[in-house]
Design a protein around this motif. Structure first.
Motif, PDB file in Angstrom:
ATOM      1  N   GLN A   1       0.819  -1.212   0.000  1.00 58.47           N
ATOM      2  CA  GLN A   1       0.000   0.000   0.000  1.00 58.47           C
ATOM      3  C   GLN A   1       0.860   1.273   0.000  1.00 58.47           C
ATOM      4  OE1 GLN A   1      -3.234   0.418  -0.371  1.00 58.47           O
ATOM      5  NE2 GLN A   1      -3.694  -1.752  -0.494  1.00 58.47           N
TER       6      GLN A   1
ATOM      7  N   ARG B   1      -2.227  16.459  -3.658  1.00 58.95           N
ATOM      8  CA  ARG B   1      -3.428  17.107  -4.204  1.00 58.95           C
ATOM      9  C   ARG B   1      -4.185  17.910  -3.145  1.00 58.95           C
ATOM     10  NH1 ARG B   1      -7.161  12.936  -6.953  1.00 58.95           N
ATOM     11  NH2 ARG B   1      -5.519  12.802  -8.518  1.00 58.95           N
TER      12      ARG B   1
ATOM     13  N   GLN C   1      -8.754  10.849   4.517  1.00 58.72           N
ATOM     14  CA  GLN C   1      -8.554  10.218   3.195  1.00 58.72           C
ATOM     15  C   GLN C   1      -9.555   9.098   2.949  1.00 58.72           C
ATOM     16  OE1 GLN C   1      -6.728   6.936   2.725  1.00 58.72           O
ATOM     17  NE2 GLN C   1      -6.392   7.085   0.514  1.00 58.72           N
ATOM     18  N   GLN C   2     -10.047   8.455   4.016  1.00 61.32           N
ATOM     19  CA  GLN C   2     -10.905   7.283   3.825  1.00 61.32           C
ATOM     20  C   GLN C   2     -11.753   7.016   5.062  1.00 61.32           C
ATOM     21  OE1 GLN C   2      -9.044   3.518   5.311  1.00 61.32           O
ATOM     22  NE2 GLN C   2      -7.348   4.241   4.012  1.00 61.32           N
TER      23      GLN C   2
ATOM     24  N   HIS D   1     -14.527   2.852  -5.198  1.00 60.49           N
ATOM     25  CA  HIS D   1     -14.041   4.104  -5.779  1.00 60.49           C
ATOM     26  C   HIS D   1     -14.857   5.283  -5.235  1.00 60.49           C
ATOM     27  CE1 HIS D   1     -12.775   7.219  -8.548  1.00 60.49           C
ATOM     28  NE2 HIS D   1     -11.767   6.418  -8.895  1.00 60.49           N
TER      29      HIS D   1
ATOM     30  N   LYS E   1     -15.797   7.959  -6.438  1.00 58.12           N
ATOM     31  CA  LYS E   1     -16.810   8.494  -7.370  1.00 58.12           C
ATOM     32  C   LYS E   1     -18.097   7.675  -7.337  1.00 58.12           C
ATOM     33  CE  LYS E   1     -14.510  11.968  -8.942  1.00 58.12           C
ATOM     34  NZ  LYS E   1     -14.901  13.301  -8.466  1.00 58.12           N
TER      35      LYS E   1
ATOM     36  N   GLU F   1     -13.417   2.045   2.501  1.00 61.97           N
ATOM     37  CA  GLU F   1     -12.653   0.802   2.636  1.00 61.97           C
ATOM     38  C   GLU F   1     -13.537  -0.232   3.318  1.00 61.97           C
ATOM     39  OE1 GLU F   1      -8.883   1.208   4.696  1.00 61.97           O
ATOM     40  OE2 GLU F   1      -8.641  -0.946   4.863  1.00 61.97           O
TER      41      GLU F   1
HETATM   42  N1  CMX Z   1     -11.315  10.598  -1.186  1.00 62.01           N
HETATM   43  C1  CMX Z   1     -12.242  11.180  -1.991  1.00 62.01           C
HETATM   44  N2  CMX Z   1     -12.045  11.427  -3.314  1.00 62.01           N
HETATM   45  C2  CMX Z   1     -10.855  11.058  -3.821  1.00 62.01           C
HETATM   46  C3  CMX Z   1      -9.861  10.435  -3.041  1.00 62.01           C
HETATM   47  C4  CMX Z   1     -10.120  10.207  -1.660  1.00 62.01           C
HETATM   48  N3  CMX Z   1      -9.218   9.625  -0.877  1.00 62.01           N
HETATM   49  N4  CMX Z   1      -8.793  10.156  -3.822  1.00 62.01           N
HETATM   50  C5  CMX Z   1      -9.090  10.602  -5.053  1.00 62.01           C
HETATM   51  N5  CMX Z   1     -10.326  11.139  -5.052  1.00 62.01           N
HETATM   52  C6  CMX Z   1     -11.021  11.735  -6.195  1.00 62.01           C
HETATM   53  C7  CMX Z   1     -10.148  12.804  -6.812  1.00 62.01           C
HETATM   54  O1  CMX Z   1     -10.376  14.051  -6.180  1.00 62.01           O
HETATM   55  C8  CMX Z   1     -10.593  12.801  -8.246  1.00 62.01           C
HETATM   56  O2  CMX Z   1     -11.775  13.544  -8.394  1.00 62.01           O
HETATM   57  P1  CMX Z   1     -11.940  14.601  -9.613  1.00 62.01           P
HETATM   58  O3  CMX Z   1     -11.820  13.753 -10.860  1.00 62.01           O
HETATM   59  O4  CMX Z   1     -13.301  15.151  -9.400  1.00 62.01           O
HETATM   60  O5  CMX Z   1     -10.822  15.580  -9.458  1.00 62.01           O
HETATM   61  C9  CMX Z   1     -10.906  11.344  -8.505  1.00 62.01           C
HETATM   62  O6  CMX Z   1     -11.171  10.758  -7.216  1.00 62.01           O
HETATM   63  C10 CMX Z   1      -9.679  10.676  -9.134  1.00 62.01           C
HETATM   64  O7  CMX Z   1      -9.914   9.375  -9.340  1.00 62.01           O
HETATM   65  P2  CMX Z   1      -8.810   8.465 -10.099  1.00 62.01           P
HETATM   66  O8  CMX Z   1      -8.071   9.277 -11.124  1.00 62.01           O
HETATM   67  O9  CMX Z   1      -9.536   7.212 -10.510  1.00 62.01           O
HETATM   68  O10 CMX Z   1      -7.804   8.022  -8.975  1.00 62.01           O
HETATM   69  P3  CMX Z   1      -6.542   8.656  -8.200  1.00 62.01           P
HETATM   70  O11 CMX Z   1      -5.285   8.406  -8.948  1.00 62.01           O
HETATM   71  O12 CMX Z   1      -6.809  10.013  -7.664  1.00 62.01           O
HETATM   72  O13 CMX Z   1      -6.545   7.634  -6.957  1.00 62.01           O
HETATM   73  C11 CMX Z   1      -7.807   6.116  -5.622  1.00 62.01           C
HETATM   74  C12 CMX Z   1      -7.649   7.548  -6.126  1.00 62.01           C
HETATM   75  C13 CMX Z   1      -8.947   6.094  -4.619  1.00 62.01           C
HETATM   76  C14 CMX Z   1      -8.132   5.173  -6.804  1.00 62.01           C
HETATM   77  C15 CMX Z   1      -6.443   5.684  -4.967  1.00 62.01           C
HETATM   78  O14 CMX Z   1      -6.158   6.570  -3.915  1.00 62.01           O
HETATM   79  C16 CMX Z   1      -6.454   4.281  -4.440  1.00 62.01           C
HETATM   80  O15 CMX Z   1      -6.190   3.322  -5.160  1.00 62.01           O
HETATM   81  N6  CMX Z   1      -6.782   4.095  -3.118  1.00 62.01           N
HETATM   82  C17 CMX Z   1      -6.854   2.797  -2.514  1.00 62.01           C
HETATM   83  C18 CMX Z   1      -5.606   2.442  -1.777  1.00 62.01           C
HETATM   84  C19 CMX Z   1      -5.297   3.380  -0.650  1.00 62.01           C
HETATM   85  O16 CMX Z   1      -5.925   4.409  -0.432  1.00 62.01           O
HETATM   86  N7  CMX Z   1      -4.234   2.991   0.104  1.00 62.01           N
HETATM   87  C20 CMX Z   1      -3.766   3.759   1.220  1.00 62.01           C
HETATM   88  C21 CMX Z   1      -4.378   3.289   2.502  1.00 62.01           C
HETATM   89  C22 CMX Z   1      -3.905   1.909   2.887  1.00 62.01           C
HETATM   90  C23 CMX Z   1      -4.720   1.290   4.012  1.00 62.01           C
HETATM   91  O17 CMX Z   1      -5.809   1.797   4.348  1.00 62.01           O
HETATM   92  O18 CMX Z   1      -4.254   0.271   4.575  1.00 62.01           O
END
Ligand code: CMX
Length: 141
Positions: A39, A74, A80-81, A121, A123, A131
């Motif tokens: 991660q 950003r 974040q979650q 996701h 969105k 999560e």
């Molecule tokens: N919360 C809310 N919205 C979010 C976000 C978040 N954490 N991260 C991205 N977004 C939004 C962006 O603002 C963006 O919106 P706009 O298009 O309106 O500007 C959109 O989502 C972007 O989506 P994307 O291009 O598909 O994805 P990103 O490259 O921004 O990555 C995400 C976002 C969720 C796919 C990526 O963070 C991910 O894979 N997360 C899962 C893993 C993770 O978070 N690991 C860390 C924690 C580990 C743990 O909990 O153990």
């Protein structure tokens, strides 16, 4: 399928500084820390002393191109979650997929303390990165 709120994840730049801030300012205690290479995070779980309810998870990036590194770039530090606990992550993931939501992983990956995790996701979940966490058998309470 959801049994409770497991934790709220907060992106921070420096884990040790953040742990100290939460302890000194809010009196929350770090009960667990670990590094999750896959991660790209160093993380800590915090609780109020004696509280077995939802936890706070501090997440610091191991690399700039990780999910937390990009989030910090950003948005800066902040929530974040939101993580919900489930008893059966395979069933919960299938149920949400059936409703048309995008799950980020085809199969659950390893999360905190041997848990199995997946994400919806943001969105597809009202702007919230959701999560799903199925705790390891020896961690469930
Ligand atoms: N919360 C809310 N919205 C979010 C976000 C978040 N954490 N991260 C991205 N977004 C939004 C962006 O603002 C963006 O919106 P706009 O298009 O309106 O500007 C959109 O989502 C972007 O989506 P994307 O291009 O598909 O994805 P990103 O490259 O921004 O990555 C995400 C976002 C969720 C796919 C990526 O963070 C991910 O894979 N997360 C899962 C893993 C993770 O978070 N690991 C860390 C924690 C580990 C743990 O909990 O153990």
């Amino acid at each position: 399928l959801i049994t409770s709120v497991d934790h709220v994840g907060i992106a921070v730049a420096d884990l040790d500084q953040a742990i100290a801030w939460y302890a000194e300012t809010l009196g929350l205690v770090a009960t667990h820390t670990e590094t999750n290479e896959e991660q790209g995070v160093r993380e800590a779980m915090l609780s109020a002393p004696g509280d077995s309810g939802a936890q706070i998870q501090l997440l610091a990036p191991l690399r700039p191109d990780s999910a937390i590194g990009k989030f910090l770039d950003r948005n800066g530090p902040g929530i974040q979650q939101l993580a919900y606990r489930v008893t059966d992550i395979d069933a919960a993931s299938a149920a949400l997929r059936n409703k048309g939501l995008r799950l980020l992983y085809d199969e659950p990956r390893r999360g905190t303390a041997g848990s199995r995790i997946n994400f919806v996701h943001p969105k597809d979940a009202g702007g919230v990165l959701v999560e799903l966490v199925e705790p390891a058998a020896d961690q469930a309470h």
